[in-house]
Write a protein that holds these residues in place. Structure first.
Motif, mmCIF file in Angstrom:
data_model
loop_
_atom_site.group_PDB
_atom_site.id
_atom_site.type_symbol
_atom_site.label_atom_id
_atom_site.label_comp_id
_atom_site.label_asym_id
_atom_site.label_seq_id
_atom_site.Cartn_x
_atom_site.Cartn_y
_atom_site.Cartn_z
ATOM 1 N N ASP A 13 -18.364 -39.637 -31.285
ATOM 2 C CA ASP A 13 -18.022 -39.558 -32.594
ATOM 3 C C ASP A 13 -19.420 -39.212 -33.283
ATOM 4 N N PRO A 14 -19.830 -38.145 -34.034
ATOM 5 C CA PRO A 14 -18.744 -37.243 -34.800
ATOM 6 C C PRO A 14 -18.147 -36.036 -34.081
ATOM 7 N N ALA A 15 -18.748 -35.856 -32.797
ATOM 8 C CA ALA A 15 -18.493 -34.423 -32.027
ATOM 9 C C ALA A 15 -17.313 -34.401 -31.241
ATOM 10 N N ALA A 16 -16.288 -35.447 -31.531
ATOM 11 C CA ALA A 16 -15.379 -35.674 -30.562
ATOM 12 C C ALA A 16 -14.341 -34.426 -30.541
ATOM 13 N N SER A 17 -14.113 -33.589 -31.782
ATOM 14 C CA SER A 17 -13.153 -32.553 -31.821
ATOM 15 C C SER A 17 -14.024 -31.344 -31.702
ATOM 16 N N SER A 18 -15.291 -31.143 -31.175
ATOM 17 C CA SER A 18 -15.910 -30.045 -31.055
ATOM 18 C C SER A 18 -15.921 -29.767 -29.566
ATOM 19 N N PRO A 19 -16.029 -28.494 -29.176
ATOM 20 C CA PRO A 19 -16.037 -28.110 -27.974
ATOM 21 C C PRO A 19 -17.281 -28.791 -27.054
ATOM 22 N N LEU A 20 -16.806 -29.118 -25.879
ATOM 23 C CA LEU A 20 -18.010 -29.672 -25.052
ATOM 24 C C LEU A 20 -18.482 -28.255 -24.271
ATOM 25 N N ARG A 21 -19.618 -28.130 -24.448
ATOM 26 C CA ARG A 21 -20.216 -26.758 -24.007
ATOM 27 C C ARG A 21 -20.834 -27.377 -22.708
ATOM 28 N N ILE A 22 -20.337 -26.603 -21.671
ATOM 29 C CA ILE A 22 -20.830 -26.729 -20.275
ATOM 30 C C ILE A 22 -21.739 -25.576 -19.910
ATOM 31 N N ALA A 23 -22.730 -25.913 -19.454
ATOM 32 C CA ALA A 23 -23.922 -24.968 -19.084
ATOM 33 C C ALA A 23 -23.483 -24.724 -17.595
ATOM 34 N N ILE A 24 -23.353 -23.384 -17.081
ATOM 35 C CA ILE A 24 -22.964 -22.951 -15.882
ATOM 36 C C ILE A 24 -24.046 -22.014 -15.416
ATOM 37 N N ASN A 25 -24.756 -22.543 -14.112
ATOM 38 C CA ASN A 25 -25.744 -21.832 -13.514
ATOM 39 C C ASN A 25 -25.222 -20.905 -12.667
ATOM 40 N N LEU A 26 -25.210 -19.518 -12.896
ATOM 41 C CA LEU A 26 -24.435 -18.372 -12.045
ATOM 42 C C LEU A 26 -24.956 -18.049 -10.763
ATOM 43 N N ALA A 27 -26.424 -18.736 -10.565
ATOM 44 C CA ALA A 27 -27.339 -18.531 -9.407
ATOM 45 C C ALA A 27 -26.696 -19.151 -8.330
ATOM 46 N N ASN A 28 -26.120 -20.164 -8.432
ATOM 47 C CA ASN A 28 -25.810 -21.208 -7.565
ATOM 48 C C ASN A 28 -24.419 -21.206 -6.930
ATOM 49 N N ALA A 29 -24.302 -20.354 -5.823
ATOM 50 C CA ALA A 29 -22.971 -19.888 -5.358
ATOM 51 C C ALA A 29 -22.338 -21.227 -4.818
ATOM 52 N N ALA A 30 -22.994 -22.366 -4.572
ATOM 53 C CA ALA A 30 -22.433 -23.418 -4.007
ATOM 54 C C ALA A 30 -21.521 -24.160 -5.300
ATOM 55 N N LEU A 31 -21.744 -23.869 -6.281
ATOM 56 C CA LEU A 31 -21.108 -24.517 -7.430
ATOM 57 C C LEU A 31 -20.093 -23.626 -8.322
ATOM 58 N N VAL A 32 -20.679 -22.269 -8.305
ATOM 59 C CA VAL A 32 -19.636 -21.278 -9.158
ATOM 60 C C VAL A 32 -19.814 -20.020 -8.555
ATOM 61 N N ARG A 33 -18.695 -19.201 -8.697
ATOM 62 C CA ARG A 33 -18.769 -17.927 -8.400
ATOM 63 C C ARG A 33 -18.213 -16.914 -9.474
ATOM 64 N N ILE A 34 -18.152 -15.702 -9.587
ATOM 65 C CA ILE A 34 -17.464 -15.011 -10.481
ATOM 66 C C ILE A 34 -16.055 -14.335 -9.677
ATOM 67 N N GLY A 35 -14.996 -14.666 -10.409
ATOM 68 C CA GLY A 35 -13.985 -14.085 -9.674
ATOM 69 C C GLY A 35 -13.754 -12.566 -9.698
ATOM 70 N N ALA A 36 -13.346 -12.060 -8.379
ATOM 71 C CA ALA A 36 -13.186 -10.579 -8.223
ATOM 72 C C ALA A 36 -12.106 -10.013 -9.216
ATOM 73 N N ASP A 37 -11.016 -10.731 -9.622
ATOM 74 C CA ASP A 37 -10.065 -10.287 -10.265
ATOM 75 C C ASP A 37 -10.031 -10.357 -11.861
ATOM 76 N N ASP A 38 -10.686 -11.477 -12.413
ATOM 77 C CA ASP A 38 -11.026 -11.688 -13.746
ATOM 78 C C ASP A 38 -12.386 -11.592 -14.191
ATOM 79 N N GLY A 39 -13.460 -11.544 -13.400
ATOM 80 C CA GLY A 39 -14.710 -11.488 -14.017
ATOM 81 C C GLY A 39 -15.142 -12.883 -14.658
ATOM 82 N N GLU A 40 -14.592 -14.028 -14.139
ATOM 83 C CA GLU A 40 -14.643 -15.223 -14.840
ATOM 84 C C GLU A 40 -15.567 -16.052 -13.856
ATOM 85 N N PRO A 41 -16.180 -17.172 -14.470
ATOM 86 C CA PRO A 41 -16.802 -18.239 -13.392
ATOM 87 C C PRO A 41 -15.586 -19.236 -12.820
ATOM 88 N N HIS A 42 -15.600 -19.336 -11.681
ATOM 89 C CA HIS A 42 -15.052 -20.293 -10.901
ATOM 90 C C HIS A 42 -15.617 -21.306 -9.921
#
Length: 231
Positions: A13-42
């Motif tokens: 509170d008071p941020a409970a209803s606001s989006p939780l903004r998750i910082a994603i490091n696209l350079a770390n392939a161990a943690l995230v990759r870009i989907g070939a089909d949707d172009g979104e982080p996974h």
């Protein structure tokens, strides 16, 4: 929002209803990759980020960055609430960390014709090692290299590109990212062994709404539900 999120997660509170903004490091392939089909982080960072939002009963918004250095450069700008980063003591004055939830390896890539045969061979005179500014392994190399020259580049892929162009003899990076790059070429190889084990954690800006204790509670929940390895 109710007084607590799922499974006893603390209310914010008071941020409970606001989006939780998750910082994603696209350079770390161990943690995230870009989907070939949707172009979104996974990947595990995205999965854990969404699970953290559900645990806190908050919507999630992904905020992508090209490197860990870019994530850290944005601390203090209110660009994100939570980040998935390697534990690096040099960052501890700006962010607080959860306990580690996984470990990854830092490795070296070389040209196939290189005389180097093992990672321990890389620290020698007349060897240039390219490494990304802001990466946890870059700080490690800064303090441990005794003979090789450390060449600093903006993002991890730049180190590998510099290797291809002949601008260095060795490129440093996270194993998954280096393996993916090397697999696309016939003139590079990865030196056996690792130069460091890199502990991954969830980070929050110091003096932010979330604290490390809440993150540890979430990771205990994630382990209990099988989202991460309890070990």
């Amino acid at each position: 929002m109710s007084e607590s999120g799922q499974d006893g997660a603390p209310a914010l509170d008071p941020a409970a209803s606001s989006p939780l903004r998750i910082a994603i490091n696209l350079a770390n392939a161990a943690l995230v990759r870009i989907g070939a089909d949707d172009g979104e982080p996974h990947g595990i960072a995205v999965d854990l980020g969404r699970a953290l939002g559900a645990w806190l009963d908050r919507p999630v918004r992904l905020v992508t960055f090209p490197s860990a250095g870019a994530v850290m450069a944005s601390v203090g700008t209110d660009a994100w609430d939570v980040a998935f980063l390697a534990i690096d003591p040099a960052r501890a004055d700006r962010v607080a960390y959860s306990r580690p939830y996984m470990r990854i390896e830092g490795v070296f890539a070389v040209h196939d014709a290189s005389a180097l045969r093992h990672g321990e061979d890389a620290d020698r005179p007349q060897i240039r090692i390219a490494s990304a500014a802001g990466a946890a392994y870059h700080g490690h190399l800064t303090h441990t290299l005794r003979h090789a020259e450390l060449v600093t580049v903006p993002v991890p892929d730049d180190a590998l590109r510099l290797l291809c162009e002949g601008g260095c003899e060795v490129a440093a990076g996270v194993r998954q990212s280096v393996e993916a790059f090397v697999a696309q070429r016939t003139d590079l190889r990865i030196l056996p062994g690792r130069f460091m084990a890199i502990e991954q954690a969830i980070a929050v800006p110091r003096h932010g709404a979330l604290g490390a204790d809440e993150l540890d509670d979430f990771l205990a929940h994630a382990a209990a539900t099988g989202l991460i390895d309890p070990a």
